[in-house]
Write a protein that holds these residues in place. Sequence first.
Motif, PDB file in Angstrom:
ATOM      1  N   PHE A   1       0.837  -1.198   0.000  1.00  0.00           N
ATOM      2  CA  PHE A   1       0.000   0.000   0.000  1.00  0.00           C
ATOM      3  C   PHE A   1       0.869   1.243   0.000  1.00  0.00           C
ATOM      4  CE2 PHE A   1       0.789  -1.000   4.414  1.00  0.00           C
ATOM      5  CZ  PHE A   1       0.979   0.223   5.034  1.00  0.00           C
ATOM      6  N   ALA A   2       0.262   2.352  -0.430  1.00  0.00           N
ATOM      7  CA  ALA A   2       0.940   3.648  -0.449  1.00  0.00           C
ATOM      8  C   ALA A   2      -0.079   4.727  -0.091  1.00  0.00           C
ATOM      9  CB  ALA A   2       1.545   3.925  -1.815  1.00  0.00           C
ATOM     10  N   HIS A   3       0.382   5.743   0.629  1.00  0.00           N
ATOM     11  CA  HIS A   3      -0.493   6.825   1.097  1.00  0.00           C
ATOM     12  C   HIS A   3       0.271   8.141   0.979  1.00  0.00           C
ATOM     13  CE1 HIS A   3      -2.559   8.790   4.829  1.00  0.00           C
ATOM     14  NE2 HIS A   3      -3.157   9.168   3.715  1.00  0.00           N
ATOM     15  N   ALA A   4      -0.329   9.102   0.301  1.00  0.00           N
ATOM     16  CA  ALA A   4       0.308  10.415   0.144  1.00  0.00           C
ATOM     17  C   ALA A   4      -0.700  11.515   0.405  1.00  0.00           C
ATOM     18  CB  ALA A   4       0.883  10.563  -1.262  1.00  0.00           C
ATOM     19  N   VAL A   5      -0.200  12.602   0.984  1.00  0.00           N
ATOM     20  CA  VAL A   5      -1.003  13.772   1.343  1.00  0.00           C
ATOM     21  C   VAL A   5      -0.191  15.028   1.026  1.00  0.00           C
ATOM     22  CG1 VAL A   5      -2.269  12.567   3.175  1.00  0.00           C
ATOM     23  CG2 VAL A   5      -0.126  13.731   3.718  1.00  0.00           C
ATOM     24  N   PRO A   6      -0.812  16.203   1.074  1.00  0.00           N
ATOM     25  CA  PRO A   6      -0.036  17.433   0.853  1.00  0.00           C
ATOM     26  C   PRO A   6       1.022  17.640   1.947  1.00  0.00           C
ATOM     27  CG  PRO A   6      -2.387  17.861   0.661  1.00  0.00           C
ATOM     28  CD  PRO A   6      -2.236  16.478   1.223  1.00  0.00           C
TER      29      PRO A   6
ATOM     30  N   TYR B   1       4.553   0.564   1.797  1.00  0.00           N
ATOM     31  CA  TYR B   1       5.033  -0.696   2.372  1.00  0.00           C
ATOM     32  C   TYR B   1       4.546  -1.864   1.551  1.00  0.00           C
ATOM     33  CZ  TYR B   1       6.621   1.978   6.317  1.00  0.00           C
ATOM     34  OH  TYR B   1       7.291   2.888   7.085  1.00  0.00           O
ATOM     35  N   VAL B   2       5.408  -2.876   1.461  1.00  0.00           N
ATOM     36  CA  VAL B   2       5.139  -4.090   0.691  1.00  0.00           C
ATOM     37  C   VAL B   2       5.502  -5.283   1.577  1.00  0.00           C
ATOM     38  CG1 VAL B   2       5.868  -5.419  -1.345  1.00  0.00           C
ATOM     39  CG2 VAL B   2       5.597  -2.933  -1.502  1.00  0.00           C
ATOM     40  N   ARG B   3       4.713  -6.340   1.467  1.00  0.00           N
ATOM     41  CA  ARG B   3       5.040  -7.559   2.222  1.00  0.00           C
ATOM     42  C   ARG B   3       6.474  -7.983   1.894  1.00  0.00           C
ATOM     43  NH1 ARG B   3       0.438  -9.850   4.483  1.00  0.00           N
ATOM     44  NH2 ARG B   3      -1.512  -9.304   3.444  1.00  0.00           N
TER      45      ARG B   3
END
Length: 184
Positions: free
Chosen positions: A88-93, A107-109
């Motif tokens: 998964f990946a998460h990005a914000v300002p 992050y990746v298994r």
Amino acid sequence: MTRTVRRATVDDCWEIHEVARESWHGAYDDVLGAERVDDVVSDWYAIGDLESAITGTNGRENAVFLVAESATADAATGTDLEPALEGFAHAVPWPEDASVAFLARLYVRPDRWREGVGTALLEHLETLLSRAFDRLRLAVLASNAVGISFYESRGFERLKTRDSDLGSGLEEHVYEKSLPAVDE
């Protein structure tokens, strides 16, 4: 095997939590210790917080929460098996600069490291964010050789090193790269 990158939903929260746990143990047990890793993951990846982070990106061009999953077929029957979440990946300002996105999480298994999962997530994220931002910034612990190698091989350049919030004596590197220009 077929890999799909898509926007996360609240139904993904438990699997995201488990990917985070596996990834953190794979990258940081030797640095922080397994017990500290469990504490960090329980705190930073609490299910309610993940639900809020995911719903907080819905309908926004300047924030995104993605998951990568793979589907395989049962060899005996040929039927598709339930997709497995790989990363998964998460990005914000970035709070101090409206032209910069902050890659808060990727992050990746560990059993999927070096199989293109992180690259697929990052490329999809960059494409989505390039409409709203000029650059993408992140922080990675200085002891995370796998993470540093990944980001540097994808064009990120180190801006600085600073103390980490994870404890005294720990440092993190701040990296940044330009996002591709959007043709309109």
